[in-house]
Design an enzyme around this catalytic site. Structure first.
Site, PDB file in Angstrom:
ATOM      1  N   SER A 299      40.375  60.487  44.811  1.00  0.00           N
ATOM      2  CA  SER A 299      41.337  59.839  43.923  1.00  0.00           C
ATOM      3  C   SER A 299      42.664  59.699  44.666  1.00  0.00           C
ATOM      4  O   SER A 299      43.002  60.528  45.518  1.00  0.00           O
ATOM      5  CB  SER A 299      41.554  60.699  42.671  1.00  0.00           C
ATOM      6  OG  SER A 299      42.726  60.254  42.011  1.00  0.00           O
TER       7      SER A 299
ATOM      8  N   ILE B  74      80.227  24.679  53.679  1.00  0.00           N
ATOM      9  CA  ILE B  74      79.622  23.639  52.840  1.00  0.00           C
ATOM     10  C   ILE B  74      80.437  22.342  52.900  1.00  0.00           C
ATOM     11  O   ILE B  74      81.603  22.352  53.291  1.00  0.00           O
ATOM     12  CB  ILE B  74      79.508  24.091  51.366  1.00  0.00           C
ATOM     13  CG1 ILE B  74      80.890  24.444  50.791  1.00  0.00           C
ATOM     14  CG2 ILE B  74      78.576  25.272  51.240  1.00  0.00           C
ATOM     15  CD1 ILE B  74      80.884  24.682  49.297  1.00  0.00           C
TER      16      ILE B  74
ATOM     17  N   GLY C  18      85.632  21.229  39.489  1.00  0.00           N
ATOM     18  CA  GLY C  18      84.555  21.038  38.528  1.00  0.00           C
ATOM     19  C   GLY C  18      84.133  19.591  38.347  1.00  0.00           C
ATOM     20  O   GLY C  18      82.958  19.256  38.429  1.00  0.00           O
TER      21      GLY C  18
ATOM     22  N   HIS D 229      85.047  24.928  54.366  1.00  0.00           N
ATOM     23  CA  HIS D 229      84.257  23.810  54.875  1.00  0.00           C
ATOM     24  C   HIS D 229      84.101  23.820  56.394  1.00  0.00           C
ATOM     25  O   HIS D 229      83.515  22.910  56.959  1.00  0.00           O
ATOM     26  CB  HIS D 229      84.886  22.488  54.422  1.00  0.00           C
ATOM     27  CG  HIS D 229      85.091  22.426  52.940  1.00  0.00           C
ATOM     28  ND1 HIS D 229      84.041  22.359  52.060  1.00  0.00           N
ATOM     29  CD2 HIS D 229      86.221  22.486  52.184  1.00  0.00           C
ATOM     30  CE1 HIS D 229      84.506  22.342  50.818  1.00  0.00           C
ATOM     31  NE2 HIS D 229      85.828  22.427  50.871  1.00  0.00           N
TER      32      HIS D 229
ATOM     33  N   ALA E 190      54.619  52.421  33.995  1.00  0.00           N
ATOM     34  CA  ALA E 190      54.177  52.861  35.322  1.00  0.00           C
ATOM     35  C   ALA E 190      54.313  51.731  36.337  1.00  0.00           C
ATOM     36  O   ALA E 190      54.714  51.943  37.483  1.00  0.00           O
ATOM     37  CB  ALA E 190      52.726  53.317  35.241  1.00  0.00           C
TER      38      ALA E 190
ATOM     39  N   ASP F  72      91.725  17.790  53.393  1.00  0.00           N
ATOM     40  CA  ASP F  72      91.300  18.973  52.652  1.00  0.00           C
ATOM     41  C   ASP F  72      91.002  20.082  53.658  1.00  0.00           C
ATOM     42  O   ASP F  72      89.940  20.125  54.268  1.00  0.00           O
ATOM     43  CB  ASP F  72      90.051  18.674  51.812  1.00  0.00           C
ATOM     44  CG  ASP F  72      89.683  19.868  50.933  1.00  0.00           C
ATOM     45  OD1 ASP F  72      90.029  21.005  51.319  1.00  0.00           O
ATOM     46  OD2 ASP F  72      89.063  19.660  49.877  1.00  0.00           O
TER      47      ASP F  72
HETATM   48  P1  NAI Z   1      39.715  46.721  39.307  1.00  0.00           P
HETATM   49  O1  NAI Z   1      39.409  47.634  38.192  1.00  0.00           O
HETATM   50  O2  NAI Z   1      38.732  45.694  39.672  1.00  0.00           O
HETATM   51  O3  NAI Z   1      40.079  47.550  40.593  1.00  0.00           O
HETATM   52  C1  NAI Z   1      40.733  48.769  40.543  1.00  0.00           C
HETATM   53  C2  NAI Z   1      39.967  49.751  41.387  1.00  0.00           C
HETATM   54  O4  NAI Z   1      40.687  50.967  41.460  1.00  0.00           O
HETATM   55  C3  NAI Z   1      38.590  50.074  40.832  1.00  0.00           C
HETATM   56  O5  NAI Z   1      37.601  49.778  41.792  1.00  0.00           O
HETATM   57  C4  NAI Z   1      38.680  51.534  40.488  1.00  0.00           C
HETATM   58  O6  NAI Z   1      37.477  52.223  40.724  1.00  0.00           O
HETATM   59  C5  NAI Z   1      39.742  52.017  41.432  1.00  0.00           C
HETATM   60  N1  NAI Z   1      40.395  53.229  40.969  1.00  0.00           N
HETATM   61  C6  NAI Z   1      40.743  53.534  39.713  1.00  0.00           C
HETATM   62  N2  NAI Z   1      41.316  54.760  39.690  1.00  0.00           N
HETATM   63  C7  NAI Z   1      41.322  55.226  40.953  1.00  0.00           C
HETATM   64  C8  NAI Z   1      41.759  56.424  41.536  1.00  0.00           C
HETATM   65  N3  NAI Z   1      42.354  57.377  40.812  1.00  0.00           N
HETATM   66  N4  NAI Z   1      41.627  56.567  42.875  1.00  0.00           N
HETATM   67  C9  NAI Z   1      41.032  55.625  43.609  1.00  0.00           C
HETATM   68  N5  NAI Z   1      40.548  54.478  43.104  1.00  0.00           N
HETATM   69  C10 NAI Z   1      40.692  54.290  41.758  1.00  0.00           C
HETATM   70  O7  NAI Z   1      41.101  46.038  38.949  1.00  0.00           O
HETATM   71  P2  NAI Z   1      41.942  44.902  39.652  1.00  0.00           P
HETATM   72  O8  NAI Z   1      42.152  43.881  38.661  1.00  0.00           O
HETATM   73  O9  NAI Z   1      41.404  44.542  40.952  1.00  0.00           O
HETATM   74  O10 NAI Z   1      43.329  45.636  39.826  1.00  0.00           O
HETATM   75  C11 NAI Z   1      43.875  46.039  41.046  1.00  0.00           C
HETATM   76  C12 NAI Z   1      45.318  46.395  40.844  1.00  0.00           C
HETATM   77  O11 NAI Z   1      46.028  45.244  40.422  1.00  0.00           O
HETATM   78  C13 NAI Z   1      45.548  47.429  39.755  1.00  0.00           C
HETATM   79  O12 NAI Z   1      46.631  48.265  40.173  1.00  0.00           O
HETATM   80  C14 NAI Z   1      45.987  46.617  38.556  1.00  0.00           C
HETATM   81  O13 NAI Z   1      46.758  47.357  37.686  1.00  0.00           O
HETATM   82  C15 NAI Z   1      46.725  45.535  39.243  1.00  0.00           C
HETATM   83  N6  NAI Z   1      46.873  44.315  38.437  1.00  0.00           N
HETATM   84  C16 NAI Z   1      45.803  43.487  38.244  1.00  0.00           C
HETATM   85  C17 NAI Z   1      45.947  42.352  37.484  1.00  0.00           C
HETATM   86  C18 NAI Z   1      44.844  41.380  37.330  1.00  0.00           C
HETATM   87  O14 NAI Z   1      45.071  40.302  36.758  1.00  0.00           O
HETATM   88  N7  NAI Z   1      43.659  41.676  37.852  1.00  0.00           N
HETATM   89  C19 NAI Z   1      47.186  42.061  36.760  1.00  0.00           C
HETATM   90  C20 NAI Z   1      48.244  42.954  37.086  1.00  0.00           C
HETATM   91  C21 NAI Z   1      48.066  44.053  37.881  1.00  0.00           C
END
Ligand code: NAI
Length: 728
Positions: A73, A523, A400, A508, A165, A503
């Site tokens: 993790s 400018i 202006g 300038h 976060a 000027d």
């Molecule tokens: P996803 O769920 O496909 O990928 C996230 C990955 O992080 C997963 O494979 C998961 O297993 C892994 N993960 C979760 N907890 C973990 C931990 N404690 N340690 C190690 N790995 C862990 O999601 P996605 O969409 O690819 O998101 C990637 C990042 O982008 C995230 O931080 C998400 O919050 C951010 N994000 C994504 C958006 C989107 O539209 N997909 C929008 C805004 C932010």
């Protein structure tokens, strides 16, 4: 050259799927050794598996790349970095990407919902990055990406824990960017949008499918390349689009007064100005933020004026003292040198044959550009310093708007006097507007009228009125594509040239002075763009005939840098030509709400108003009578058309045409509709001296008192006529 990462070691957290997988594959393909980290749990942070990371490692290897897996993790940050060191001996790039979701409406958010999100997103990013930090510092290279979210930037229902976060990650990045800078460690933040398992519950399937993760990876790769100098920035990225974000801050408002306590009522009463984003700043560092406070302290506590403080401004700005005041009269003497220099200053060039009449004093139609009319009047702005009831900080002065009206074509040389009055003083909250009316005379005769609208940033809030019936209004262009467009490139030295017309503001020309004003380099003068736009219109709609010009009004919107191209868009509505001027390269509007009014009619010179009686009038009346008497005889003998321009104080005040070519001959007031065979330009009094025989016409010609254009030999014939027939 393509961007490669040979020899670089990259850690991508949460790379078992979604965005992280895409980054890992892209880095692997371009030569980096990749640590594919993934805990392999579910989206809420439960469970654990090595399968996800392993699959991506295999994919990279199958394409010939280098990769190892890590299943810890992100909360065990040290272990992730250790994997990199063990496998490849270094760590260069960290992509903090791992993430989970635990969406709840705020009231139902549990401690666990809050803590888990913070542990993975924010604390995980902290721990992983801290473990890599000293290695990056020692090798004097590091690239870090933090992953934020639109939910953090803007807020999103049900995502209080996640939003907090995610914006926390931005705060972390902002400081790492500052601490890392001198070690060549750069930290940037992205807010991506892509279809993934995290978004599958919030996006419809077809959108999920089309917002591909591969549209985000290229930004991440560029930000992590050694060539990229971006640091401490935030980007939104998705669908193949990338945009950068920054902070904007209103000019704000001082609500405290010296030796008085600060009250919520004062805040309430100035609320609109506190929140007014007109002329907003874009602070980019804590130093800038602190500097504002230091400025405020010195402005509140010293004698030296609090421009934005209500009471203090009210004491210093007193419209009733200022409005109607006359400034001291200005006199301006100029020759053809000045008008030609001005024409060059507003981009006239001998490259264009029809510009010659503005650049060559010997040209038969040598003319002064109408917008030269601002030149004798421009000193009026500096005179503001002495007006009672106004307290001007000239470093905060912006030009202006401008209105200019000509009552006759400007002489190409002469002496003009300008009288300035303060027409009105307006309180715009964020600043003060001063309207200056300047009337410019040649002798007793009114030549032109200027209205300068001057904005003093931060000097509002004195309780004055917001609008004035004395202000000449701007007008928006019609709602259709322009009828005509002219594009003209300014030269690198355009401002250096234009300033020679009087000027002298260092803004300038002096790079350090421009930098103090927040500009990347010196400018161009707003009035220079104003000159460009006017000559574009004159050429397009008036055949460069300066006598067709009546007036112009513009608002100055944005600066132009010398070397950029000006694009004048024109809309014709009767005799009014609406204009909008843009910088072609950026599309930014430079002049807005602008228009030029033309005099109607043919391009034949209208001639000036003919109120005043001239001595020569009587003589011409007499010649007219005698030509009628003599009839067609003269036409046979002479067979030519003579034009007369009678001048006073250096400018033409009367035109006569003596047509001894057609019919029975004719003499009339006004310019000839075709081309004369010869035209004489002579001051009224010299004409009289010649007529009375006190001055020999040849002598007058060689002394430069009588000018002749066209077939000079015909003047001999004219002498005969005047002697023999007119008996003068
Ligand atoms: P996803 O769920 O496909 O990928 C996230 C990955 O992080 C997963 O494979 C998961 O297993 C892994 N993960 C979760 N907890 C973990 C931990 N404690 N340690 C190690 N790995 C862990 O999601 P996605 O969409 O690819 O998101 C990637 C990042 O982008 C995230 O931080 C998400 O919050 C951010 N994000 C994504 C958006 C989107 O539209 N997909 C929008 C805004 C932010």
């Amino acid at each position: 050259m393509s961007l490669t990462f040979d020899g670089r070691v990259v850690l991508v957290t949460g790379a078992g799927g979604g965005l992280g997988r895409e980054y890992a594959l892209a880095f692997g393909e371009r030569g980096a050794a990749v640590i594919v980290n993934d805990l392999g749990g579910d989206i809420k942070g439960g469970g654990k598996s090595s399968a996800a990371a392993d699959r991506v490692v295999e994919e990279i290897k199958a394409k010939g790349g280098k990769a190892v897996a890590n299943y810890d993790s992100v909360e065990d940050g040290e272990k992730l970095i250790q994997t990199a060191l063990d496998a490849f001996g270094r760590i260069d790039i960290v992509i903090n990407n791992a993430g989970i979701l635990r969406d709840r409406s705020f009231g139902r958010t549990s401690d666990l919902d809050w803590d888990l999100i913070h542990r993975v997103h924010l604390r995980g990013s902290f721990l992983v990055t801290r473990a890599a930090w000293n290695h990056m510092k020692n090798q004097k290279f590091g690239r870090i990406i933090m992953t934020s979210s639109a939910a953090g930037i803007y807020g999103n229902f049900g995502q209080a824990n996640y939003s907090a976060a995610k914006l926390g990650a931005l705060g972390l990045s902002n400081t790492l960017a500052i601490e890392g800078q001198k070690y060549n460690i750069h930290c940037n933040t992205i807010a991506p949008t892509a279809g993934s398992r995290l978004t599958q519950t919030v996006m419809p399937p077809d959108l999920l499918e089309s917002l591909k993760a591969e549209y985000v990876a290229p930004l991440v790769l560029w930000l992590c390349h050694e060539d990229c100098q971006e640091n401490g920035s935030l980007f939104e990225v998705g669908a193949g689009w990338i945009g950068k974000l920054r902070w904007e801050r209103s000019l704000g408002r001082i609500v405290r007064q010296k030796n008085l306590s600060m009250t919520p009522e004062a805040v309430r009463d100035t609320w609109n100005e506190i929140c007014d984003f007109t002329d907003a700043g874009k602070p980019s560092s804590i130093q800038e933020s602190l500097q504002t406070l230091v400025d405020v302290l010195s402005r509140v506590d010293t004698e030296d004026g609090i421009k934005a403080n209500p009471t203090s401004a009210a004491v210093r700005i007193n419209p009733s003292d200022a409005v109607g005041r006359s400034l001291s009269e200005m006199s301006f003497t100029y020759t053809h040198m000045n008008t030609i220099l001005y024409a060059l200053g507003v981009g006239m060039s001998t490259k264009e044959p029809d510009h010659l009449k503005f650049l060559f004093e010997g040209h038969e139609n040598f003319s002064c550009l109408p917008t030269f009319g601002v030149i004798p009047a421009q000193g009026s702005m500096m005179g503001l310093g002495s007006v009672p009831g106004l307290d001007i900080d000239f470093t905060r002065l912006l030009h202006g708007e401008q209105y200019l009206e000509l009552f006759k074509p400007l002489p190409t040389s002469g002496t003009l006097t300008s009288k300035t009055t303060v027409a009105d003083v307006l309180d715009k909250g964020s600043g003060m507007i001063i309207l200056l009316d300047v009337h410019t005379y040649s002798g007793q005769e009114l030549v032109c009228y200027n209205q300068f609208s001057v904005f003093i940033v931060g000097a509002g809030g004195f309780g004055g009125k917001r609008t004035s019936e004395r202000a000449v209004a701007t007008a928006p262009p019609p709602n259709r594509p322009p009828d005509a467009v002219t594009v003209d490139q300014t030269s690198k030295d355009q401002a250096a040239l234009y300033r020679l017309s009087g000027d002298w503001n260092p803004l300038h020309i002096d790079p350090s002075f421009a930098a103090m004003g927040g500009f990347k380099s010196p400018i161009l003068h707003g009035l220079c763009s104003f000159g460009f736009a006017t000559r574009h219109v004159l050429k397009q709609y008036a055949d460069n005939d300066v006598s067709r010009f009546k007036s112009i009004k513009v608002r100055f919107v944005k600066p132009v840098y010398p070397g950029q191209s000006l694009q004048t868009e024109m809309w014709k509505e009767g005799n009014r030509i609406h204009i909008q001027c843009k910088v072609k390269e950026t599309g930014g509007v430079v002049l807005s709400g602008a228009y030029i009014d033309l005099h109607a009619g043919s391009s034949v010179s209208r001639g000036p108003p003919e109120k005043e009686e001239l001595q020569s009038d009587l003589v011409f009346a007499e010649i007219e009578r005698r030509i009628k008497d003599v009839g067609g005889e003269l036409v046979k003998k002479v067979n030519a058309v003579f034009g007369w321009e009678i001048t006073k104080d250096g400018e033409t005040v009367r035109r006569w045409t003596m047509d001894l070519k057609s019919g029975r001959g004719d003499l009339h007031r006004g310019a000839y509709k075709g081309k004369t065979d010869v035209t004489f330009t002579v001051p009224d009094e010299i004409f009289m001296e010649v007529v009375k025989g006190k001055l020999n016409p040849q002598k007058a010609f060689f002394a430069g008192k009588l000018k002749v254009r066209g077939n000079i030999m015909l003047s001999q014939k004219l002498e005969t006529i005047l002697k023999d027939y007119a008996k003068l």
